[in-house]
Each structure stands twice: as structure tokens, then as C-alpha cells.
Design a protein around this motif. Structure first.
Motif, PDB file in Angstrom:
ATOM      1  N   ARG A 212     -17.921   8.880 -15.174  1.00 33.44           N
ATOM      2  CA  ARG A 212     -16.743   9.655 -15.549  1.00 33.44           C
ATOM      3  C   ARG A 212     -16.496  10.795 -14.562  1.00 33.44           C
ATOM      4  NH1 ARG A 212     -13.935   9.787 -20.226  1.00 33.44           N
ATOM      5  NH2 ARG A 212     -15.512   8.445 -21.176  1.00 33.44           N
ATOM      6  N   VAL A 213     -17.581  11.426 -14.089  1.00 36.06           N
ATOM      7  CA  VAL A 213     -17.469  12.499 -13.096  1.00 36.06           C
ATOM      8  C   VAL A 213     -18.285  12.049 -11.875  1.00 36.06           C
ATOM      9  CG1 VAL A 213     -17.814  14.932 -12.594  1.00 36.06           C
ATOM     10  CG2 VAL A 213     -17.275  14.215 -14.933  1.00 36.06           C
ATOM     11  N   PRO A 214     -17.651  11.403 -10.909  1.00 36.33           N
ATOM     12  CA  PRO A 214     -18.414  10.866  -9.773  1.00 36.33           C
ATOM     13  C   PRO A 214     -18.864  11.955  -8.814  1.00 36.33           C
ATOM     14  CG  PRO A 214     -16.076  10.485  -9.452  1.00 36.33           C
ATOM     15  CD  PRO A 214     -16.226  11.084 -10.823  1.00 36.33           C
ATOM     16  N   THR A 215     -19.978  11.684  -8.129  1.00 35.67           N
ATOM     17  CA  THR A 215     -20.504  12.559  -7.083  1.00 35.67           C
ATOM     18  C   THR A 215     -20.612  11.760  -5.788  1.00 35.67           C
ATOM     19  OG1 THR A 215     -22.800  12.017  -7.655  1.00 35.67           O
ATOM     20  CG2 THR A 215     -21.797  13.912  -8.770  1.00 35.67           C
ATOM     21  N   CYS A 216     -20.839  12.472  -4.689  1.00 39.63           N
ATOM     22  CA  CYS A 216     -20.961  11.793  -3.393  1.00 39.63           C
ATOM     23  C   CYS A 216     -22.115  10.803  -3.402  1.00 39.63           C
ATOM     24  CB  CYS A 216     -21.152  12.826  -2.287  1.00 39.63           C
ATOM     25  SG  CYS A 216     -19.693  13.827  -1.924  1.00 39.63           S
ATOM     26  N   LYS A 217     -23.223  11.189  -4.025  1.00 41.16           N
ATOM     27  CA  LYS A 217     -24.404  10.324  -4.045  1.00 41.16           C
ATOM     28  C   LYS A 217     -24.130   9.023  -4.777  1.00 41.16           C
ATOM     29  CE  LYS A 217     -29.297  10.364  -5.318  1.00 41.16           C
ATOM     30  NZ  LYS A 217     -30.400  11.158  -5.927  1.00 41.16           N
ATOM     31  N   VAL A 218     -23.329   9.079  -5.842  1.00 37.75           N
ATOM     32  CA  VAL A 218     -23.023   7.875  -6.620  1.00 37.75           C
ATOM     33  C   VAL A 218     -21.909   7.066  -5.961  1.00 37.75           C
ATOM     34  CG1 VAL A 218     -22.200   7.052  -8.857  1.00 37.75           C
ATOM     35  CG2 VAL A 218     -23.804   8.958  -8.752  1.00 37.75           C
ATOM     36  N   LEU A 219     -20.907   7.745  -5.409  1.00 37.50           N
ATOM     37  CA  LEU A 219     -19.753   7.043  -4.847  1.00 37.50           C
ATOM     38  C   LEU A 219     -20.063   6.333  -3.536  1.00 37.50           C
ATOM     39  CD1 LEU A 219     -16.560   9.226  -5.380  1.00 37.50           C
ATOM     40  CD2 LEU A 219     -17.222   7.115  -6.502  1.00 37.50           C
ATOM     41  N   GLN A 220     -20.986   6.870  -2.736  1.00 42.31           N
ATOM     42  CA  GLN A 220     -21.237   6.309  -1.415  1.00 42.31           C
ATOM     43  C   GLN A 220     -21.602   4.825  -1.462  1.00 42.31           C
ATOM     44  OE1 GLN A 220     -20.803   7.962   1.550  1.00 42.31           O
ATOM     45  NE2 GLN A 220     -21.189   5.996   2.530  1.00 42.31           N
ATOM     46  N   PRO A 221     -22.611   4.399  -2.262  1.00 40.49           N
ATOM     47  CA  PRO A 221     -22.916   2.952  -2.299  1.00 40.49           C
ATOM     48  C   PRO A 221     -21.799   2.112  -2.905  1.00 40.49           C
ATOM     49  CG  PRO A 221     -24.207   4.145  -3.938  1.00 40.49           C
ATOM     50  CD  PRO A 221     -23.545   5.178  -3.098  1.00 40.49           C
ATOM     51  N   ILE A 222     -21.052   2.674  -3.861  1.00 40.71           N
ATOM     52  CA  ILE A 222     -19.952   1.915  -4.464  1.00 40.71           C
ATOM     53  C   ILE A 222     -18.859   1.661  -3.440  1.00 40.71           C
ATOM     54  CG2 ILE A 222     -18.123   2.037  -6.207  1.00 40.71           C
ATOM     55  CD1 ILE A 222     -20.029   3.470  -8.030  1.00 40.71           C
ATOM     56  N   VAL A 223     -18.529   2.683  -2.648  1.00 38.62           N
ATOM     57  CA  VAL A 223     -17.513   2.509  -1.610  1.00 38.62           C
ATOM     58  C   VAL A 223     -17.961   1.486  -0.572  1.00 38.62           C
ATOM     59  CG1 VAL A 223     -16.340   3.705   0.278  1.00 38.62           C
ATOM     60  CG2 VAL A 223     -16.508   4.802  -1.943  1.00 38.62           C
ATOM     61  N   VAL A 224     -19.251   1.504  -0.224  1.00 41.53           N
ATOM     62  CA  VAL A 224     -19.767   0.530   0.744  1.00 41.53           C
ATOM     63  C   VAL A 224     -19.633  -0.893   0.195  1.00 41.53           C
ATOM     64  CG1 VAL A 224     -21.852  -0.260   1.916  1.00 41.53           C
ATOM     65  CG2 VAL A 224     -21.313   2.174   1.846  1.00 41.53           C
ATOM     66  N   GLU A 225     -19.967  -1.091  -1.079  1.00 42.97           N
ATOM     67  CA  GLU A 225     -19.851  -2.423  -1.680  1.00 42.97           C
ATOM     68  C   GLU A 225     -18.397  -2.868  -1.764  1.00 42.97           C
ATOM     69  OE1 GLU A 225     -22.118  -3.154  -5.235  1.00 42.97           O
ATOM     70  OE2 GLU A 225     -23.541  -1.577  -4.733  1.00 42.97           O
ATOM     71  N   LEU A 226     -17.504  -1.955  -2.122  1.00 44.45           N
ATOM     72  CA  LEU A 226     -16.092  -2.314  -2.189  1.00 44.45           C
ATOM     73  C   LEU A 226     -15.554  -2.676  -0.801  1.00 44.45           C
ATOM     74  CD1 LEU A 226     -14.671   0.353  -4.680  1.00 44.45           C
ATOM     75  CD2 LEU A 226     -14.943  -2.094  -5.087  1.00 44.45           C
ATOM     76  N   ALA A 227     -15.970  -1.928   0.208  1.00 45.09           N
ATOM     77  CA  ALA A 227     -15.524  -2.242   1.572  1.00 45.09           C
ATOM     78  C   ALA A 227     -16.047  -3.614   2.015  1.00 45.09           C
ATOM     79  CB  ALA A 227     -15.995  -1.155   2.534  1.00 45.09           C
ATOM     80  N   SER A 228     -17.297  -3.932   1.661  1.00 48.69           N
ATOM     81  CA  SER A 228     -17.858  -5.243   2.011  1.00 48.69           C
ATOM     82  C   SER A 228     -17.112  -6.366   1.288  1.00 48.69           C
ATOM     83  CB  SER A 228     -19.344  -5.262   1.650  1.00 48.69           C
ATOM     84  OG  SER A 228     -19.900  -6.529   1.917  1.00 48.69           O
TER      85      SER A 228
END
Length: 411
Positions: A212-228
Motif C-alpha cells: 500500500r505504501v511502496p518504498t525504493c527497496k520494495v519497488l526496485q525488484p518489482i520494476v526489474v521484473e516488470l521491465a523483463s
């Protein structure tokens, strides 16, 4: 001299190590060092996440700074001590209660933002010379603001950089979500030979990990997976572009089924007085259910729409696109359309998409609802109300009941 700068507080207040540290910093600060008090205050506010002070304590600090007549504070100056009464200080702190004011003043002292310079009787006042200059003042010393100005500036810079990095990650995630959703929809509509159902499941699984409240540490791997994932989908679409052949591309029937030419089977004339129940026309049902409500309660369906969902026809067309990605067979979709009408079937499919992994077999689930609708035992309104209750229940991860049969959705 020591008698000019008392170290210990008045009365029963204890002397803390943080207070001693702040006094040492003030003593070692180069004499004549100037700082802009409001710039330092803005830096403190910017770095508040790394400082153990509340926003109300910062309001008290703002009030204290306002009692100093100059904008520039100079280290070693005799006028760094401000001595307002609690009544005046509470007024400038937006009418804060005196008991609350004392608590936040203690927090500012404990965390080394100001120092107490208490008089022998604990009162705040200033002794002046015959010429009107302040000879000695008892109150709150703003010296730590001057001594720690560089520290606050560095903390503010780090907080700004962190906020900007989080904003960039949010932008990348939003763009990747939009690209993936629309590329999947395009691949299904154009009949590109790829496992679009698998891509869609992977997409949904990644998004379920968003807090619900994202942080850089949580968002970084999610963004990498979405980009892949986006890169893989682009590759699948580009492979479809290589063999350019004349003529329109006809998508396979098992991948997309929007039934553009097949009309609904004719229905018997309704009995007198039963026209509303017998009418299952899609546009009429979609009009009965506001499109805005469907979009608000089932926002995931919008990701697959071309140009948004504003009319019943937009919803019906988007549902036909999403249907194969959910693994719903053409026969199950046709059965739902016949029993419910195009509009209501599209609303039901939007709700199934919104439920995500909570429904293990969307095709079989849709058949159950279609049979209930054929028997006159199903309405889409309780389903939408269940989604609304689920959205309002904070922290409730259980799927809503009502029109979602538990004996099937948990299989």
C-alpha cells in the motif's frame, strides 16, 4: 563563563547526554559563523524522516525561531537565546495547549535542536544594560541550529534524493504496467501466436506484491521484473511482425472470440407484465448498471481497454478481449452471454478479473453463474456491492461472499 551559560536545567528536569553533546557542539562551533534560520528550518523539515521529532515539535521550533528578530543567526552572538512566555509561544504555535507545548519543547531539547538556559528560579527573561542591550538572557538557546546547519543540509539532500528516486521508480512502474497491459491486449486482438494467458498470470502475480505504501527497496525488484516481462512481450510481438503478408490477419477462434457477427439467439416473447425480467439485451443491462461504478469497482479492466471505458460498448468489447486471457472457453462465454446478456456478462467478467487469483477456475465459475442467471437466481448487483465492501475493509484480504460461491472460488 559558566555562570553566563548554565548547563543544567531548573527543577526536577534531568541533564541528558544529548544536551551535553549539543552544548559541546555549540562551544566548538567557529565564532561568527552565519546561517539563514529559515533555510536551516526547511532542511530540518525536509529531513524529518531521519530525525526523531514530530511535525508538532517542528511547529514549536518554528515559533521559537520567529521570536528571534534577525533572519541570520550568528554563532557566538549574545542574542541567540529567546525567552518567550509559554502563553505567547503557544499562540505562535497555532494555539497549542500549554501541556502539549511543554512536551514538544522537551522533545526539541532531548534531540539537541535547542538548549535550555534556565535562570535560578526557572523564569525566562533578559537582563539589559543601561543602554538597552541584552547583557544576559535565560530561555532557549538556538545555538544548536547554527552548529548543526551542515548536518541538517546533508540530511535534507539525502531525503530529497531518496524521494526523487522513489518518484522515478513509480514512473517506471506505471509506464511498464501500461505497456504490458496494452501489449497483451493487442496480442490477443491481433491473434499473435504466444502464451498470452501465461503472460497475464505473471503480470497479475507481480502486481499482487505491491504494498500500500511502496518504498525504493520494495519497488526496485518489482520494476526489474516488470521491465523483463515487457521485454519478453515486445519480443513476441516483434516476431509476429517479421513475416509480412498481404491480406487481413484472421485471429484463431480459440484465442479471441468477440462474436462480431453471431447474434444472440431469439428469445420468446415475455409474458404480460414481465418485460423487464425477460429483456437481457446487453446495452440495456449495461445502462442499468452505471459504467462509472463498474470502472471504479473493477479498475483492472481499464488496463485492457483501447481509449478507456466510457460506454457499454467499450465494456463489452474489452471483456471480449480479456476473456481468453482468463482461460474462459468460447462455449462458457457464449453460455454467459445467452443467460445474462452481453452487458451483464461483461460486468461479471470484469469482477472475475478484479478478484485475480482468488478464483482458480474462471471458466467453470462463469458457467455456474450463467446457470444461476438462466434459473433467475443471479443478479450482478450483489457481486458489485461485495467488491465495494471488500475495498472499504482495511486490511481484509478474504474474498467477499454474496454472489461469489465459496465452494467454487476456493478450489
Amino acid at each position: 563563563m559558566l555562570d553566563q551559560n548554565p548547563i543544567t536545567p531548573f527543577g526536577q528536569r534531568p541533564l541528558s547526554l544529548n544536551s551535553l553533546r549539543a552544548q559541546r557542539d555549540v562551544r566548538e562551533c567557529p565564532k561568527g559563523k552565519p546561517v539563514h534560520k529559515w533555510q536551516v528550518f526547511r532542511n530540518i523539515c525536509e529531513a524529518r524522516a531521519s530525525l526523531p521529532v514530530s511535525e508538532r515539535a517542528l511547529a514549536v521550533l518554528n515559533a521559537l525561531l520567529s521570536f528571534h528578530p534577525d533572519t541570520v543567526l550568528t554563532a557566538g552572538a549574545a542574542d541567540l537565546v529567546v525567552f518567550p512566555s509559554n502563553r505567547l509561544l503557544a499562540l505562535r504555535a497555532h494555539g497549542m495547549a500549554v501541556s502539549t507545548l511543554r512536551r514538544h519543547l522537551a522533545a526539541l531539547v532531548d534531540h539537541g535542536l535547542v538548549l535550555r538556559r534556565d535562570s535560578p528560579n526557572g523564569k525566562r527573561y533578559a537582563r539589559k544594560t543601561s543602554s538597552g542591550d541584552i547583557e544576559q538572557a535565560f530561555g532557549f538557546d538556538l545555538g544548536p541550529i547554527v552548529a548543526r546547519a551542515e548536518e541538517f543540509a546533508a540530511a535534507a539532500e539525502a531525503a530529497i534524493a531518496k524521494r526523487q528516486a522513489l518518484g522515478i521508480l513509480r514512473e517506471r512502474m506505471t509506464l511498464a504496467r501500461r505497456d504490458i497491459a496494452k501489449m497483451i491486449a493487442t496480442g490477443v486482438e491481433q491473434g499473435v501466436a504466444a502464451d498470452w494467458a501465461s503472460y497475464h498470470r505473471t503480470f497479475r502475480e507481480i502486481l499482487t506484491r505491491l504494498p500500500r505504501v511502496p518504498t525504493c527497496k520494495v519497488l526496485q525488484p518489482i520494476v526489474v521484473e516488470l521491465a523483463s516481462l515487457a521485454k519478453a512481450i515486445v519480443k513476441a510481438l516483434e516476431q509476429h511482425l517479421d513475416p509480412i503478408e498481404p491480406g487481413p490477419l484472421i485471429p484463431p477462434a480459440d484465442q479471441i472470440n468477440s462474436f462480431p457477427e453471431k447474434p444472440n439467439p431469439p428469445e420468446p416473447d415475455p409474458a404480460p407484465g414481465a418485460h423487464e425480467m425477460a429483456d437481457s439485451d446487453g446495452s440495456r443491462t449495461a445502462n442499468a448498471i452505471p459504467i462509472r461504478m463498474v470502472v471504479e469497482l473493477c479498475p483492472d479492466i481499464v488496463d485492457y481497454a483501447r481509449g478507456g471505458i466510457r460506454t457499454p460498448q467499450d465494456l463489452i468489447a474489452t471483456a471480449s478481449t480479456v476473456r481468453p486471457m482468463l482461460g474462459i472457453s468460447p462455449s462458457a462465454w457464449e453460455e454467459a452471454r445467452i443467460a445474462m446478456g452481453d452487458g451483464q456478462a461483461s460486468v461479471v467478467l470484469s469482477a472475475i478479473l478484479q478478484r485475480g487469483n482468488a478464483i482458480k477456475s474462471p471458466g467453470g465459475y462463469l458457467r455456474i453463474l450463467a446457470r444461476r442467471a438462466a434459473d433467475g437466481k443471479f443478479s450482478v448487483w450483489p457481486m458489485l456491492m461485495a467488491l465495494r465492501r471488500q475495498g472499504r475493509a482495511a486490511g481484509d484480504r478474504d474474498p467477499p461472499s454474496s454472489s461469489f460461491p465459496d465452494d467454487f472460488s476456493q478450489r
